[in-house]
Structures are given as structure tokens and as C-alpha cells.
Design a protein around this motif. Sequence first.
Motif, PDB file in Angstrom:
ATOM      1  N   MET A   1       0.843  -1.186   0.000  1.00 42.24           N
ATOM      2  CA  MET A   1       0.000   0.000   0.000  1.00 42.24           C
ATOM      3  C   MET A   1       0.881   1.240   0.000  1.00 42.24           C
ATOM      4  SD  MET A   1      -3.099  -0.490   2.653  1.00 42.24           S
ATOM      5  CE  MET A   1      -3.920  -2.024   2.804  1.00 42.24           C
TER       6      MET A   1
ATOM      7  N   TYR B   1      -4.841   5.001  -0.947  1.00 36.72           N
ATOM      8  CA  TYR B   1      -5.166   3.581  -0.978  1.00 36.72           C
ATOM      9  C   TYR B   1      -6.231   3.338  -2.025  1.00 36.72           C
ATOM     10  CZ  TYR B   1      -2.964   4.001   3.589  1.00 36.72           C
ATOM     11  OH  TYR B   1      -2.084   4.279   4.600  1.00 36.72           O
TER      12      TYR B   1
ATOM     13  N   GLU C   1      -7.442  -2.237  -1.792  1.00 38.10           N
ATOM     14  CA  GLU C   1      -6.618  -2.253  -0.588  1.00 38.10           C
ATOM     15  C   GLU C   1      -7.461  -1.999   0.659  1.00 38.10           C
ATOM     16  OE1 GLU C   1      -2.273  -0.681  -2.136  1.00 38.10           O
ATOM     17  OE2 GLU C   1      -3.876   0.796  -1.887  1.00 38.10           O
ATOM     18  N   ILE C   2      -8.387  -1.063   0.554  1.00 38.43           N
ATOM     19  CA  ILE C   2      -9.251  -0.725   1.693  1.00 38.43           C
ATOM     20  C   ILE C   2     -10.174  -1.909   2.015  1.00 38.43           C
ATOM     21  CG2 ILE C   2     -11.119   0.785   2.479  1.00 38.43           C
ATOM     22  CD1 ILE C   2      -8.352   2.102   2.486  1.00 38.43           C
TER      23      ILE C   2
ATOM     24  N   GLU D   1      -9.727  -5.052   1.397  1.00 38.97           N
ATOM     25  CA  GLU D   1      -8.951  -6.143   1.993  1.00 38.97           C
ATOM     26  C   GLU D   1      -8.553  -5.810   3.430  1.00 38.97           C
ATOM     27  OE1 GLU D   1      -4.663  -8.345   1.364  1.00 38.97           O
ATOM     28  OE2 GLU D   1      -5.684  -7.527  -0.399  1.00 38.97           O
ATOM     29  N   ARG D   2      -8.127  -4.591   3.653  1.00 39.71           N
ATOM     30  CA  ARG D   2      -7.677  -4.181   4.995  1.00 39.71           C
ATOM     31  C   ARG D   2      -8.782  -4.331   6.038  1.00 39.71           C
ATOM     32  NH1 ARG D   2      -4.391   1.349   6.142  1.00 39.71           N
ATOM     33  NH2 ARG D   2      -3.962   0.965   8.322  1.00 39.71           N
ATOM     34  N   PHE D   3     -10.025  -4.001   5.642  1.00 37.28           N
ATOM     35  CA  PHE D   3     -11.133  -4.028   6.594  1.00 37.28           C
ATOM     36  C   PHE D   3     -12.003  -5.272   6.474  1.00 37.28           C
ATOM     37  CE2 PHE D   3      -9.985   0.442   6.570  1.00 37.28           C
ATOM     38  CZ  PHE D   3      -9.952   0.713   7.926  1.00 37.28           C
TER      39      PHE D   3
ATOM     40  N   VAL E   1      -9.228   6.333   5.890  1.00 39.96           N
ATOM     41  CA  VAL E   1      -8.955   5.049   6.544  1.00 39.96           C
ATOM     42  C   VAL E   1      -9.283   5.147   8.036  1.00 39.96           C
ATOM     43  CG1 VAL E   1      -7.150   3.371   7.127  1.00 39.96           C
ATOM     44  CG2 VAL E   1      -7.221   4.384   4.842  1.00 39.96           C
TER      45      VAL E   1
ATOM     46  N   TYR F   1     -12.210   3.045   9.874  1.00 43.82           N
ATOM     47  CA  TYR F   1     -11.948   2.173  11.020  1.00 43.82           C
ATOM     48  C   TYR F   1     -12.999   2.414  12.111  1.00 43.82           C
ATOM     49  CZ  TYR F   1      -9.874   0.084  15.126  1.00 43.82           C
ATOM     50  OH  TYR F   1      -9.691  -0.665  16.256  1.00 43.82           O
TER      51      TYR F   1
END
Length: 131
Positions: free
Chosen positions: A1, A6, A10-11, A13-15, A49, A53
Motif C-alpha cells: 500500500m 489507498y 486495498e481498503i 482487503e484491509r477491513f 482510513v 476504522y
Amino acid sequence: MSTAHYTPGEIAERFGISLDTLRYYEKEGLLTQVERAPSGHRRYRASDVELLYLVRCLRDTDMPIARLRDFAELVRDGDHTIPRRVDILADHDARLTERIAELQERQQAIRHKIDYYRGVLAAADDEEIAR
């Protein structure tokens, strides 16, 4: 990343969310106006991001979308809204505390029933061994 921006993938997958969920959050106004790269692709900033979150945390603890939208608007409106944000979070925390207590009661009832059934099974095993 990258450190500055992002991609939606990517976002997601991250969350651990789908791209559809990410678009839904945008449509519902839970994220700021998402930037576009020169290519036209959506890209997210670090502030997006951070907000996402918190949105996921609140959503995972059953905060309604309408209340989430209100909270996100307050975040976008600036620091003068911090007292209102604190009120919203404190109210949600109180509701969450009540819900946790309810769930712990339910869990105790379930555990009691598990113990009961294990006792029935143990008694049946003892009876079968005795025969």
C-alpha cells in the motif's frame, strides 16, 4: 500500500469488507467525498482510513446507519463538533454496555444448559456401563 493513498481493493482487503460495502458506505455519506486519481479511479486518504476504522467499529457494535451518518457529518464539520461526537459515542457506549450485560446473561443460560446436557450424557454413560 502507498503511504498517501489507498485503492478501493486495498481498503476492502484491509477491513475485510466487499467493494459493494465500501461503495455503500460512500453512498450513505459515511466517508468524505472520495478523491479520484487522474485516471478516474477512486483513492482513499489516510483520514478516510481512520474514519472507516471507526465506522466499522461502530457498525460492528450495531450503531444504526443514520446515527453513523450523523457522526460522520460531525467529523467533517470540524473540531467545534467534538462535544456532540462525545455525546454520540458515550450514548453508544452505554447502549453497548447494556447489550454486553444482556449477552452475558444469555451466555450463562446457555452454559447452564450445556452443563445440564453433559450431566444427562454422563449419567446415560454411567448407566450403560453399569449394565
